[in-house]
Design a protein around this motif. Structure first.
Motif, PDB file in Angstrom:
ATOM      1  N   LEU A 165     -12.967  31.479  32.373  1.00  0.00           N
ATOM      2  CA  LEU A 165     -14.166  30.681  32.104  1.00  0.00           C
ATOM      3  C   LEU A 165     -13.965  29.794  30.884  1.00  0.00           C
ATOM      4  O   LEU A 165     -14.354  28.611  30.886  1.00  0.00           O
ATOM      5  CB  LEU A 165     -15.360  31.611  31.888  1.00  0.00           C
ATOM      6  N   SER A 166     -13.342  30.325  29.849  1.00  0.00           N
ATOM      7  CA  SER A 166     -13.093  29.550  28.646  1.00  0.00           C
ATOM      8  C   SER A 166     -12.132  28.396  28.904  1.00  0.00           C
ATOM      9  O   SER A 166     -12.292  27.299  28.355  1.00  0.00           O
ATOM     10  CB  SER A 166     -12.533  30.462  27.547  1.00  0.00           C
ATOM     11  N   ALA A 167     -11.126  28.628  29.740  1.00  0.00           N
ATOM     12  CA  ALA A 167     -10.144  27.579  30.035  1.00  0.00           C
ATOM     13  C   ALA A 167     -10.730  26.463  30.888  1.00  0.00           C
ATOM     14  O   ALA A 167     -10.369  25.287  30.726  1.00  0.00           O
ATOM     15  CB  ALA A 167      -8.936  28.194  30.739  1.00  0.00           C
ATOM     16  N   VAL A 182     -19.051  24.015  24.686  1.00  0.00           N
ATOM     17  CA  VAL A 182     -19.839  25.118  24.135  1.00  0.00           C
ATOM     18  C   VAL A 182     -19.347  26.470  24.649  1.00  0.00           C
ATOM     19  O   VAL A 182     -19.214  27.436  23.885  1.00  0.00           O
ATOM     20  CB  VAL A 182     -21.337  24.936  24.480  1.00  0.00           C
ATOM     21  N   VAL A 183     -19.048  26.555  25.950  1.00  0.00           N
ATOM     22  CA  VAL A 183     -18.600  27.831  26.532  1.00  0.00           C
ATOM     23  C   VAL A 183     -17.275  28.266  25.912  1.00  0.00           C
ATOM     24  O   VAL A 183     -17.103  29.430  25.515  1.00  0.00           O
ATOM     25  CB  VAL A 183     -18.469  27.698  28.057  1.00  0.00           C
ATOM     26  N   ASP A 184     -16.352  27.325  25.805  1.00  0.00           N
ATOM     27  CA  ASP A 184     -15.040  27.643  25.238  1.00  0.00           C
ATOM     28  C   ASP A 184     -15.158  28.038  23.772  1.00  0.00           C
ATOM     29  O   ASP A 184     -14.554  29.022  23.324  1.00  0.00           O
ATOM     30  CB  ASP A 184     -14.119  26.432  25.389  1.00  0.00           C
ATOM     31  N   THR A 185     -15.949  27.299  23.012  1.00  0.00           N
ATOM     32  CA  THR A 185     -16.118  27.600  21.593  1.00  0.00           C
ATOM     33  C   THR A 185     -16.763  28.967  21.388  1.00  0.00           C
ATOM     34  O   THR A 185     -16.349  29.754  20.525  1.00  0.00           O
ATOM     35  CB  THR A 185     -16.978  26.524  20.916  1.00  0.00           C
ATOM     36  N   THR A 186     -17.767  29.275  22.201  1.00  0.00           N
ATOM     37  CA  THR A 186     -18.437  30.575  22.105  1.00  0.00           C
ATOM     38  C   THR A 186     -17.478  31.710  22.447  1.00  0.00           C
ATOM     39  O   THR A 186     -17.448  32.752  21.770  1.00  0.00           O
ATOM     40  CB  THR A 186     -19.649  30.620  23.044  1.00  0.00           C
ATOM     41  N   ALA A 187     -16.693  31.518  23.505  1.00  0.00           N
ATOM     42  CA  ALA A 187     -15.722  32.546  23.904  1.00  0.00           C
ATOM     43  C   ALA A 187     -14.683  32.768  22.816  1.00  0.00           C
ATOM     44  O   ALA A 187     -14.312  33.916  22.520  1.00  0.00           O
ATOM     45  CB  ALA A 187     -15.048  32.142  25.210  1.00  0.00           C
TER      46      ALA A 187
END
Length: 315
Positions: A120-122, A127-132
């Motif tokens: 999911l991060s890749a 925002v999703v990548d930074t949060t992960a």
């Protein structure tokens, strides 16, 4: 396949021999008196002390004691616990189910959530990548015993959602009781798997064959499954296998924090009591499990990538 099994069998025997010697010598040099464990610290007569010394071969030279234990172990006899006066094989059989269930539960969490967060991060920069990345950084920095204390304080004592101690009864009860220990044991490893998965998926996403598949109009799920995840599977499998193998050692910390009656907690207590037979048997069992898990990972290489031969390192 036959050569692979023979090589792994020879490696297992060599590893067991070296590990058994190292563990036995370390326990022999550790401070403490086994007789004091047998007698509960009470004063005994010289006759009783001599009887206990002879019965447990404590007066024999180190090589003789080691050979006596090794020859007995080949026949399935690991001796008796000095502290509990119990057969070591029986003791291990009683403690092993809890540890196996905890490691299996933790492995599922690491594989499912860790790989899921990494993918999911890749695929979702921003925002999703930074949060992960933030979450995995925090989890990777927290030791297992700290995570255990936080989980007990919040979810067991504060919210009362999960029990704090014990392993429960039945499948459902055991599942509930092992949830917090499994999460505590999985957090740091889960973060590592997520990071490696993210890096591997991003690297494969930039390959020419992936861009070609996208330009041909193939559905995103097909590109992800056939062209990205298949090629990223080897580094992901490697790090997942190594982290699961490391759980065998880390489990002792979590078992003590949650008062679980497993092999890890028994190993720590036995080492403190200088209970030679129990430490030797459990430690060797952990070595066997570690080598077996690594052999399974090696075998998966060939299934995931036909270019990789059994017993060889993946490029």
């Amino acid at each position: 396949m036959g050569r692979f099994i023979l090589r792994r069998g020879a490696l297992l025997l060599a590893t067991l021999f070296v590990a058994s010697v190292a563990i036995y010598v370390a326990m022999y040099l550790a401070p403490g008196d086994p007789i004091a464990v047998l007698t509960g610290g009470r004063q005994v007569t010289p006759e009783v002390r001599a009887l206990l010394t002879e019965r447990y071969h404590l007066d024999d030279p180190l090589p003789v004691r080691y050979w006596h234990w090794l020859s007995s172990a080949f026949h399935g006899d690991f001796g008796y616990s000095l502290a509990s006066r119990e057969d070591v094989s029986t003791l291990i059989a009683q403690r092993a189910p809890t540890t196996i269930a905890l490691v299996a539960y933790t492995s599922v969490i690491i594989a499912v959530i860790g790989i899921g967060i990494g993918i999911l991060s890749a695929l979702k920069p921003g925002v999703v990548d930074t949060t992960a990345l933030l979450v995995t950084t925090v989890l990777a920095a927290m030791p297992s015993f700290v995570t255990a204390l936080v989980l007990i304080s919040v979810f067991a004592v504060g919210l009362g959602w999960f029990p704090a101690l014990g392993e429960g009864e039945g499948f459902a009860g055991q599942l509930v009781h092992l949830t917090l220990p499994a999460i505590a044991l999985a957090c740091s490893s889960l973060a590592l798997v997520a990071r490696i998965t993210r890096a591997s998926v991003r690297e494969e996403s930039k390959r020419e064959h992936v861009q070609t598949a996208i330009s041909r109009g193939l559905p995103a799920r097909v590109v992800l499954r056939r062209h990205i995840l298949r090629n990223a599977a080897i580094p992901i499998t490697t790090v997942t296998g190594l982290t699961i193998a490391s759980l065998i050692v880390l489990v002792s910390i979590v078992e003590q924090a949650f008062n679980l009656n497993g092999l890890g907690a028994t190993l720590v207590k036995s080492a403190q009591n200088k209970d030679f037979a129990v430490v030797q048997a459990i430690a060797l069992l952990m070595v066997v499990a570690f080598v077996v898990i690594n052999s399974i990972v090696d075998f998966l290489y060939a299934l995931l990538d036909p270019r990789v031969s059994l017993g060889t390192a993946a490029a």
